[in-house]
Design an enzyme around this catalytic site. Structure first.
Site, short mmCIF file in Angstrom:
data_model
loop_
_atom_site.label_atom_id
_atom_site.label_comp_id
_atom_site.label_asym_id
_atom_site.label_seq_id
_atom_site.Cartn_x
_atom_site.Cartn_y
_atom_site.Cartn_z
CG HIS A 98 -0.21 0.07 2.56
ND1 HIS A 98 0.52 -0.99 3.07
CD2 HIS A 98 -0.11 1.06 3.47
CE1 HIS A 98 1.03 -0.66 4.25
NE2 HIS A 98 0.67 0.58 4.52
CG ASP A 100 1.68 4.95 4.89
OD1 ASP A 100 1.28 3.80 5.13
OD2 ASP A 100 2.83 5.35 5.14
CG HIS A 253 4.93 0.83 2.99
ND1 HIS A 253 4.30 1.94 2.47
CD2 HIS A 253 4.39 0.65 4.22
CE1 HIS A 253 3.42 2.40 3.34
NE2 HIS A 253 3.45 1.63 4.41
NE ARG A 268 2.59 4.66 10.23
CZ ARG A 268 1.75 5.27 9.43
NH1 ARG A 268 1.15 6.39 9.79
NH2 ARG A 268 1.47 4.76 8.26
O1 LIG Z 1 5.70 -1.63 10.39
C1 LIG Z 1 6.20 -1.37 9.31
O2 LIG Z 1 7.31 -1.76 8.97
C2 LIG Z 1 5.43 -0.52 8.32
C3 LIG Z 1 3.99 -0.43 8.71
C4 LIG Z 1 3.19 0.38 7.73
O3 LIG Z 1 2.78 -0.11 6.73
C5 LIG Z 1 2.95 1.76 8.02
O4 LIG Z 1 3.41 2.28 9.04
O5 LIG Z 1 2.30 2.41 7.17
#
Ligand SMILES: O=C(O)CCC(=O)C(=O)O
Length: 279
Positions: A98, A100, A253, A268
């Site tokens: 996806h 984000d 990702h 994040r």
């Molecule tokens: O946890 C991760 O490595 C990425 C997770 C993810 O897809 C995001 O934070 O948008």
């Protein structure tokens, strides 16, 4: 001006490691400007910053844009609501290709994730360079895609998650009621590099606007397969303290879910372009 760090490419099309960075200079505007240039060029960059404090994490985020308070993931709180916590112990996961929040009219432009707790093995994250994927399309296909748009819909993965029993019905209804979907061009232009990038994902993109269903399905399925070319990818094996920044305008990702029942916890932050519409 001399460089404040060195950059070592990690993948054939994207991904790079920032080395020799003095932690004391991390949030200085000149360092951040260099990091931004490295990010635009390499599309995903990783640096080892084990002692990174939440206020430093947010300072980096604010340099890039307006940090988001995520709608449904929990956050650190206490003034750090923009730092989302993705913890496998809470059932949170992102094992799907996806961009984000591409179902928003102006999705986040950059995301930065700091590894807190990692499983003994597994839990890597993978990225695809959608600029390289675009570059490597045939001239005919580029022409075909010109002017086409596709719908990105948050309900699609929620329905799949419900069918797989990974969300409760309550959470499913909550998200579905938000009814978030948006029509984006299938090919976007990066506002800084000027490079063209494919903008679609098997997670959120439901169909190409204006095409008959079977034609849309066939084109999307070809494009999804094309993007999986090994040459366009980059996979990162996390170390605790790694901070990985990715350019959400250029990459897809996927966080691989291969570590259960161990814990994986990430902090994040995603940032919106300043002044971007959130409607
Ligand atoms: O946890 C991760 O490595 C990425 C997770 C993810 O897809 C995001 O934070 O948008």
């Amino acid at each position: 001006m001399s460089s404040t760090f060195t950059v070592r490419p990690l993948g054939p099309s994207l991904g790079a490691e920032v080395l020799d960075l003095d932690p004391a200079s991390l949030v200085l505007p000149e360092t951040l400007a260099e990091l931004e240039a490295a990010l635009v060029k390499h599309e995903a960059i990783v640096m080892s910053v084990p002692g990174l404090r939440p206020e430093q994490h947010l300072a980096i985020a604010r340099y890039f844009g307006e940090p988001e308070v995520h709608t449904f993931y929990p956050n650190l709180g206490n003034g750090f609501e923009q730092i989302t916590v993705i913890d496998s112990r809470q059932g949170d996961r992102a094992d799907m290709w996806h961009h984000d929040e591409s179902f928003l009219p102006s999705p986040p432009i950059v995301t930065m994730t700091h590894a807190q707790i990692l499983p003994p093995c597994g839990g890597d994250t993978c990225w695809i360079s959608m600029t390289t994927a675009y570059d490597r399309l045939s001239a005919r296909m580029k022409l075909y895609l010109e002017g086409l748009g596709a719908w990105h819909d948050m309900n699609a993965p929620m329905t799949a998650a419900l069918r797989q029993n990974v969300v409760t019905h309550g959470r499913y209804v909550e998200v579905i009621e938000m009814n978030r979907r948006h029509l984006h061009p299938l090919v976007i232009e990066h506002p800084v590099s000027g490079r063209k990038a494919l903008y679609l994902s098997p997670t959120y993109t439901t169909h190409i606007d204006g095409l008959a269903g079977p034609e849309s399905d066939a084109i999307l399925s070809y494009l999804h397969a094309h993007c999986q070319h090994v040459h366009f990818g980059f996979r990162h094996r996390w170390r605790v303290g790694d901070m990985l920044l990715w350019d959400n305008r250029s990459v897809l990702h996927n966080a691989i879910l291969d570590y259960q029942p161990h814990q994986r916890r990430m902090h994040r932050t995603s940032v919106f372009a300043r002044g971007a519409s959130r409607a």
